[in-house]
Design a protein around this motif. Structure first.
Motif, PDB file in Angstrom:
ATOM      1  N   GLU A   1       0.117  12.102  -5.621  1.00 41.79           N
ATOM      2  CA  GLU A   1      -0.825  12.775  -4.562  1.00 41.79           C
ATOM      3  C   GLU A   1      -2.234  11.980  -4.813  1.00 41.79           C
ATOM      4  O   GLU A   1      -2.871  11.878  -3.549  1.00 41.79           O
ATOM      5  CB  GLU A   1      -0.769  14.101  -5.275  1.00 41.79           C
ATOM      6  N   ARG A   2      -2.620  11.685  -5.899  1.00 43.38           N
ATOM      7  CA  ARG A   2      -4.070  11.144  -5.728  1.00 43.38           C
ATOM      8  C   ARG A   2      -4.243   9.944  -6.610  1.00 43.38           C
ATOM      9  O   ARG A   2      -3.598   9.869  -7.747  1.00 43.38           O
ATOM     10  CB  ARG A   2      -4.921  12.253  -6.313  1.00 43.38           C
ATOM     11  N   GLU A   3      -4.931   8.963  -6.275  1.00 40.14           N
ATOM     12  CA  GLU A   3      -5.093   7.681  -6.921  1.00 40.14           C
ATOM     13  C   GLU A   3      -6.107   7.994  -8.100  1.00 40.14           C
ATOM     14  O   GLU A   3      -7.055   8.631  -7.945  1.00 40.14           O
ATOM     15  CB  GLU A   3      -5.645   6.566  -6.052  1.00 40.14           C
TER      16      GLU A   3
ATOM     17  N   GLU B   1       0.741  -1.113   0.015  1.00 41.86           N
ATOM     18  CA  GLU B   1      -0.310  -0.087  -0.186  1.00 41.86           C
ATOM     19  C   GLU B   1       0.893   1.143   0.116  1.00 41.86           C
ATOM     20  O   GLU B   1       1.903   1.335   0.569  1.00 41.86           O
ATOM     21  CB  GLU B   1      -0.797  -0.115   1.268  1.00 41.86           C
TER      22      GLU B   1
ATOM     23  N   GLU C   1       0.752   5.329   0.795  1.00 44.18           N
ATOM     24  CA  GLU C   1      -0.025   6.163   1.496  1.00 44.18           C
ATOM     25  C   GLU C   1      -1.219   7.053   0.795  1.00 44.18           C
ATOM     26  O   GLU C   1      -2.321   6.953   1.129  1.00 44.18           O
ATOM     27  CB  GLU C   1       0.701   7.179   2.555  1.00 44.18           C
ATOM     28  N   LYS C   2      -0.766   7.642  -0.253  1.00 43.43           N
ATOM     29  CA  LYS C   2      -1.551   8.165  -1.008  1.00 43.43           C
ATOM     30  C   LYS C   2      -1.219   8.026  -2.533  1.00 43.43           C
ATOM     31  O   LYS C   2      -0.043   7.593  -2.968  1.00 43.43           O
ATOM     32  CB  LYS C   2      -1.984   9.753  -0.725  1.00 43.43           C
ATOM     33  N   GLY C   3      -2.095   8.189  -3.535  1.00 43.76           N
ATOM     34  CA  GLY C   3      -1.723   8.309  -5.003  1.00 43.76           C
ATOM     35  C   GLY C   3      -1.899   6.975  -5.482  1.00 43.76           C
ATOM     36  O   GLY C   3      -2.412   6.021  -4.839  1.00 43.76           O
TER      37      GLY C   3
END
Ligand code: ATP
Ligand code: NI
Length: 308
Positions: free
Chosen positions: A285-287, A265, A267-269
């Motif tokens: 930044e963002r998934e 995993e 954390e982000k993105g």
């Protein structure tokens, strides 16, 4: 309405998430190949549809088959669908067959239960066996008397025998040599010619097999569907960087493990960003959501505007 419509399916075992918000449709008559690395959740997806997950697994989402949510069906109603409308070719051939029952009997059983006369059921099965180069006496053998490849072919025959509208095939050519693989491909093609409504969800590491049979290809990475594309364009030019890596890792023979640390995993993105040769700042930044493409959809910021 699609024959099978999986919506937002998430599956976790003891808080280890294996599938995350998987969306996948299958139209009647269509073949979709589901590919991705070992441990990516392909079998879990099939096992979820079949109510075969261990009792304490957490399942969210829906999976409509002809409009009915398979995940919400009682086990009684669900069992009534299996064998008649949904057939399964399991990945582990040793456990798939009952060790104490003759191969022919157990494969013919769903038909016998439906009242098809014994002779007719066996005659149909014999035809399928012949098409797969299985000696007829195999019908009267116990599973342990067959080689792994023979058991695999017997399971393919058994699934096609049922005439089910949906066949869930988990690595149906595993352990089968090249020549007989050809026969499996031909048999699936023939089965769809005879029953043009038959849909096939084909889980495989064997890309030539996927290429021979699939209308569309779905790619799983870290429990997500990262690309769904028409097969022709997929094999010419996959869209998702992970799919590109998969195809490049393949020396014609099948998927080679990329060892990207599946399920790891971030954390982000995007979960593929740390291994992605094409990543840029939004990826960390963002998934990305599944973004539309002319040939399907892809979960990658390269194909959409991250500022929206
Ligand atoms: N019953 C279970 N309990 C706990 N974890 C499980 C269970 N079944 C599968 N898993 C885990 O879920 C993940 C996905 O497994 P799955 O068998 O679906 O992978 P796969 O994509 O089919 O791989 P392969 O290509 O090797 O068959 C793996 O990490 C596996 O260890
Ligand atoms: Ni599997």
């Amino acid at each position: 309405m699609p024959l099978l419509e999986v919506q937002g399916l998430s599956v976790a075992f003891q808080h280890e998430e294996v599938l995350r918000e998987v969306d996948l449709n299958l139209e009647a008559g269509e073949t979709v190949a589901l590919i991705g690395e070992s441990g990516g959740g392909k079998s879990v997806l099939i096992e979820t549809l079949l109510h075969l997950l261990p009792p304490r697994s957490q399942v969210k989402g829906r999976a409509f088959f002809r409009g009915e949510d398979l995940l919400a069906l009682s086990s009684h109603a669900h069992r009534a669908l299996l064998g008649q409308h949904i057939a399964w070719i399991p990945q582990a051939t040793t456990e798939a067959l009952h060790p104490m029952l003759l191969v022919g009997f157990q494969l013919a059983e769903p038909l016998l239960l439906r009242g098809v006369p014994r002779r007719e059921a066996y005659a149909r099965l014999a035809k399928l066996f012949a098409a797969l180069d299985l000696p007829l006496e195999t019908l009267h053998r116990y599973p342990h008397q067959l080689s792994g490849g023979m058991r695999q072919r017997a399971l393919v025959a058994g699934a096609l025998l049922t005439g089910a509208g949906l066949v869930l095939a988990d690595e149906p050519t595993k352990g089968i040599d090249a020549l007989r693989k050809r026969q499996v491909v031909t048999l699936f093609q023939k089965a769809q010619e005879l029953n043009p409504e038959m849909a096939l969800l084909l889980v495989t590491h064997d890309l030539p097999l996927a290429q021979a049979l699939a209308d569309r290809v779905a790619v799983l990475f870290a429990g997500r569907v990262v690309e769904v594309s028409r097969a022709q364009s997929f094999f010419q030019a996959p869209a998702h960087p992970y799919a590109k890596a998969l195809l490049e890792a393949l020396p014609e023979r099948g998927l080679k493990p990329l060892q990207l640390g599946l399920g790891r995993e971030v954390e982000k993105g995007c979960p593929f960003a740390p291994s992605c040769p094409e990543n840029f700042s939004p990826c960390r930044e963002r998934e990305p959501p599944l973004l539309p493409l002319p040939q399907g959809s892809v979960r990658c910021w390269r194909y959409g505007d991250p500022s929206l």
